[in-house]
Design an enzyme around this catalytic site. Sequence first.
Site, short mmCIF file in Angstrom:
data_model
loop_
_atom_site.label_atom_id
_atom_site.label_comp_id
_atom_site.label_asym_id
_atom_site.label_seq_id
_atom_site.Cartn_x
_atom_site.Cartn_y
_atom_site.Cartn_z
N GLY A 1 43.90 30.68 38.53
CA GLY A 1 45.10 30.55 37.71
C GLY A 1 45.14 31.48 36.52
O GLY A 1 46.19 32.02 36.18
N GLN B 1 48.70 22.92 37.49
CA GLN B 1 48.53 21.47 37.50
C GLN B 1 49.52 20.75 38.41
O GLN B 1 49.33 19.58 38.72
CB GLN B 1 48.65 20.90 36.08
CG GLN B 1 47.41 21.10 35.21
CD GLN B 1 46.20 20.33 35.70
OE1 GLN B 1 46.28 19.45 36.55
NE2 GLN B 1 45.04 20.67 35.16
N SER C 1 46.10 27.53 41.61
CA SER C 1 44.65 27.64 41.69
C SER C 1 44.09 26.69 42.75
O SER C 1 44.67 25.63 43.00
CB SER C 1 44.04 27.32 40.33
OG SER C 1 42.64 27.41 40.36
N HIS D 1 40.81 25.25 42.82
CA HIS D 1 39.84 24.22 42.44
C HIS D 1 40.46 22.98 41.81
O HIS D 1 39.77 21.99 41.58
CB HIS D 1 38.76 24.81 41.52
CG HIS D 1 39.21 25.05 40.12
ND1 HIS D 1 38.85 24.21 39.08
CD2 HIS D 1 39.95 26.03 39.56
CE1 HIS D 1 39.36 24.68 37.95
NE2 HIS D 1 40.03 25.78 38.22
N THR E 1 37.85 43.25 47.24
CA THR E 1 37.89 42.70 48.59
C THR E 1 38.42 41.27 48.56
O THR E 1 37.98 40.44 47.76
CB THR E 1 36.48 42.71 49.22
OG1 THR E 1 36.00 44.06 49.22
CG2 THR E 1 36.50 42.17 50.64
N CYS F 1 38.87 25.18 29.66
CA CYS F 1 38.88 26.58 29.23
C CYS F 1 38.72 26.71 27.72
O CYS F 1 38.48 27.79 27.20
CB CYS F 1 40.18 27.24 29.67
SG CYS F 1 40.41 27.27 31.45
#
Length: 376
Positions: free
Chosen positions: A69, A175, A195, A197, A233, A322
């Site tokens: 994200g 979220q 994202s 995870h 990659t 974060c």
Amino acid sequence: MIYFDFAATTPLDPEAAEVFVQASTEFFGNSSSLHDFGGQSQDLLENCREELANLLGVNKKGLYFTSGGSEGNFLAIEALLSAPKKNGKHIIAGMAEHSSIHGVLNRLEGYSITYLPLNSSGLIDIEELKRAITPQTILVAVQHVNSEIGTIQPIEEIAGICREHDIHLHSDFVQSFGKIDLKKIAPLVSSFSFSGHKIYGPKGVGGVYVDPAISWSAFFPGGSHERGFRPGTVNVPAIASMTAAAQKLTSQLVQSCDRFLELRTILVQSLDPIKNFVHIYQAAPDSQLPSIIGLRISEIEGQWMMLECNRYGFAISTGSACQIGMQAPAKVTQALGLSPQEAKEFIRISFGKTTKREDVVKLGETIVDIVKKFKL
């Protein structure tokens, strides 16, 4: 230890893990290579792109895979700024945006930025947004769901305002992805990020959607992967795993919402003995993700409460992961207009697939006991 920090990250779903291992061992070729191994990886990659585009209700040509994200927010904003709908150097953003949004905006030179606070319900005031728009405004950045308090911003209404004024709209969907049906609003924004995870997929993978009608310029020149959107990659196994996790979670949206509403009610009720000290920051039910509860307890610092809960076997948080290591309070506390002391009292509790009713009751009782011992 009982986990109540699902808004920060989630465990990898076992089925998604199996997909990751299978893709890593059987589809290990570089998706940009011209031999058959590369072709197999490329086919899997494009299948994932199409599946996710269908889940989100967008054109797969606008979907790009990233490392998550934070990178997605950065690249999306840079892409939009490279192709504004009109001339101008003014940007409007929510004051409570994720740190990655503040990071990219802070590095911009020559732009003026207006930050919008949240009202008492944790929502952006639409009238204040309208007043902030000038002829120079070229971009609005507003996250869909706040990661600290779970409030859901009216992106559909904001998108309409942006269209009227020829303004790009970027929204952080990290979220809300996998937790809310996004098919109605995803096509309305210029770009959004998501994202893996946060939805029981692997860490280090995510994506960005940029409206295919926008002729953006790459921030990293000379890249050949993801049609030049980002270099490096492509992580096909992680993308396949994230796609499997997204499909599974999206199929359970209604049941999950009902269960989280019940768990939220249980937690709030369990805190009733200390209700005079508890301040929950939330919106009306139709503008609130029920799995995230942001609150503060008067005169008890959030970090101390978090450590006490940890000592008793419960993992909660003081806000976005974060922000750990930073001395500044969570952006949402500033956006809500809390005093420095009140900001220090903030904690977050978030539910997930494995959260049990009895564990929620135990957590509530533990918090009550901690407060009573502290106050007496």
